[in-house]
Design an enzyme around this catalytic site. Structure first.
Site, PDB file in Angstrom:
ATOM      1  N   HIS A 238      58.338  60.410  78.784  1.00  0.00           N
ATOM      2  CA  HIS A 238      59.002  59.923  80.121  1.00  0.00           C
ATOM      3  C   HIS A 238      59.293  61.145  80.966  1.00  0.00           C
ATOM      4  O   HIS A 238      59.446  62.245  80.578  1.00  0.00           O
ATOM      5  CB  HIS A 238      60.463  59.181  79.899  1.00  0.00           C
TER       6      HIS A 238
ATOM      7  N   ASP B 221      61.468  62.255  83.133  1.00  0.00           N
ATOM      8  CA  ASP B 221      62.622  63.247  83.000  1.00  0.00           C
ATOM      9  C   ASP B 221      62.662  64.091  81.740  1.00  0.00           C
ATOM     10  O   ASP B 221      63.599  64.568  81.763  1.00  0.00           O
ATOM     11  CB  ASP B 221      63.819  62.238  83.341  1.00  0.00           C
ATOM     12  N   HIS B 222      61.649  63.885  81.014  1.00  0.00           N
ATOM     13  CA  HIS B 222      61.808  64.689  79.909  1.00  0.00           C
ATOM     14  C   HIS B 222      60.529  65.659  79.903  1.00  0.00           C
ATOM     15  O   HIS B 222      60.486  66.776  78.971  1.00  0.00           O
ATOM     16  CB  HIS B 222      61.685  63.878  78.255  1.00  0.00           C
TER      17      HIS B 222
ATOM     18  N   ASP C  24      65.983  60.624  73.922  1.00  0.00           N
ATOM     19  CA  ASP C  24      66.649  59.272  74.170  1.00  0.00           C
ATOM     20  C   ASP C  24      66.746  58.193  73.116  1.00  0.00           C
ATOM     21  O   ASP C  24      66.748  56.984  73.318  1.00  0.00           O
ATOM     22  CB  ASP C  24      65.948  58.493  75.483  1.00  0.00           C
TER      23      ASP C  24
ATOM     24  N   HIS D 231      70.889  62.780  77.654  1.00  0.00           N
ATOM     25  CA  HIS D 231      71.397  62.243  78.906  1.00  0.00           C
ATOM     26  C   HIS D 231      73.160  62.354  78.514  1.00  0.00           C
ATOM     27  O   HIS D 231      73.557  62.032  77.704  1.00  0.00           O
ATOM     28  CB  HIS D 231      71.313  60.908  79.123  1.00  0.00           C
TER      29      HIS D 231
HETATM   30 FE    FE Z   1      65.399  59.899  79.586  1.00  0.00          FE
HETATM   31 ZN    ZN Z   2      63.367  58.004  78.070  1.00  0.00          ZN
END
Ligand code: FE
Ligand code: ZN
Length: 257
Positions: free
Chosen positions: A55, A57-58, A128, A166
């Site tokens: 993803h 955001d990673h 996550d 997160h």
């Molecule tokens: Fe994430």
């Molecule tokens: Zn993720």
């Protein structure tokens, strides 16, 4: 070994920077800018990048980080990761000389199919998969895969520090409270988290022990959790009877909570 430094990114992401002397390794750099700022400010050089899953955001910060400082990129073989130099499937042990540390690579499919977690020296970097008080959404995997993955993480030593990606703990615990209103450890954690968040402090890392005591997704074999899930669907036939069915129902409940 290494010190772990928190780099907040976006709204609620944490990028983890592992430091030993002037060497740094970053886990899940979704954004390069705050990482580069820290590297410059502290005079650190990047020795490696560890990626848990694909993803944005990673992994979104990888190109800019590599432009700043070329280094190996470790990540899931099964996913599309920018600049990947060492493809991992889980089960490997990788040694990062700059940190003088070995990392156990743990396969944790569920949130995504190739998702990996990295464990070293009492610290778990789990992206996550396992969150404070919760777990990742099942975007690609099945509930059975995610339950397996979480059980693999729950089997780590109690004192393991859980560095998830997160800051979701407070919202997760509201759901946990709905599931287990009688869990006293959970009450205590909710109060501690409320105090921390009111002061703008992080709630991560937690520990495996704390997650096992308060995170409903690690507790789908507990009578209180089974009861609560059954109670929500009293007319369901056949009745929810095992940990996987309980976990599946919990995850669906959380999705609409
Ligand atoms: Fe994430
Ligand atoms: Zn993720």
């Amino acid at each position: 070994m290494f010190n772990v430094i928190r780099i907040p990114a976006f709204n609620d992401n944490y990028i983890w920077l592992l430091r030993r002397g002037a060497a740094a390794v970053v886990v899940d750099p979704g954004d390069a800018q705050p990482v580069i700022e820290l590297l410059k400010r502290e005079g650190l050089s990047l020795a490696a990048i560890l990626i848990t899953h694909h993803h944005a955001d990673h992994q979104g910060g990888i190109p800019a980080l590599l432009a700043h400082c070329l280094c190996p990129v470790f990540g899931p073989a099964a996913e599309s990761i920018t600049g990947l130099t060492t493809a991992l499937i889980g089960g490997e042990s990788i040694h990062i000389d700059a940190l003088d540390a070995a990392f156990q690579v743990i396969p944790v499919p569920g949130h995504t199919l190739g998702h990996l977690a990295y464990y070293s020296a009492g610290s778990l970097f789990c992206g996550d998969t396992l969150f404070g008080g919760g777990c990742g959404r099942l975007f690609e995997g099945t509930p059975a895969q995610m339950l397996d993955s979480l059980e693999r993480l729950a089997a780590l030593p109690d004192e393991t520090a859980v560095y998830c990606a997160h800051e979701y703990t407070q919202a997760n615990l509201r759901f946990a409270q709905a599931v287990e209103p009688g869990n006293l450890n959970l009450q205590e954690r909710i109060e501690a988290v409320a105090i921390a968040r009111a002061q703008g402090l992080p709630t991560v890392p937690s520990t495996i022990a704390l997650e096992k005591a308060t995170n409903p997704f690690l507790r789908s074999s507990e009578a209180s959790v089974v009861f609560s899930v059954q109670n929500r669907e009293p007319d369901r036939v056949p009745k929810i009877s095992d940990a996987l069915e309980t976990f599946t129902a919990l995850r669906e409940w959380k999705n609409i909570y």
